[in-house]
Design a protein around this motif. Sequence first.
Motif, mmCIF file in Angstrom:
data_model
loop_
_atom_site.group_PDB
_atom_site.id
_atom_site.type_symbol
_atom_site.label_atom_id
_atom_site.label_comp_id
_atom_site.label_asym_id
_atom_site.label_seq_id
_atom_site.Cartn_x
_atom_site.Cartn_y
_atom_site.Cartn_z
ATOM 1 N N GLU A 88 1.629 7.040 -6.624
ATOM 2 C CA GLU A 88 0.532 7.956 -6.942
ATOM 3 C C GLU A 88 0.830 9.395 -6.534
ATOM 4 N N TYR B 271 0.839 -1.203 0.000
ATOM 5 C CA TYR B 271 0.000 0.000 0.000
ATOM 6 C C TYR B 271 0.876 1.256 0.000
ATOM 7 N N LYS C 130 2.246 1.760 -3.501
ATOM 8 C CA LYS C 130 1.202 2.298 -4.382
ATOM 9 C C LYS C 130 0.981 3.786 -4.116
#
Length: 118
Positions: A21, A14, A17
């Motif tokens: 982003e 997570y 990611k």
Amino acid sequence: STVFCCCCRPMHLYSIKRNIETGVTKTDIEFQRDMLLIFQNAFMYNSSDHEVYMMADEMKADVMENIQDYLATQAQLQLMDDSSGPKLLRSREGRRGDPHEEGVFSPAAKKRRTRADD
């Protein structure tokens, strides 16, 4: 979580990611570093006979194979792009620019290119 207590730099999928982003992770090398950190933390936190350790070892091999395939593909694409010769851009005089002159073919100009330019 107890993992955060013993790991100097906790990392999980997570976080990777989110970092991609938000622009914290910008390069392939940074992505690879973060993926390897996940596995290193799993190895440090778990004993070698623990199921998590063994799964992390298997996953690391799979991930590294995929990353190497990706990097090889990127290198091939770069070679194809470089071997196509200079772009058909013309100087103000209407002639093709000299690749050794300062300008669109210079090393400085190549550094300014981004993925958005491709």
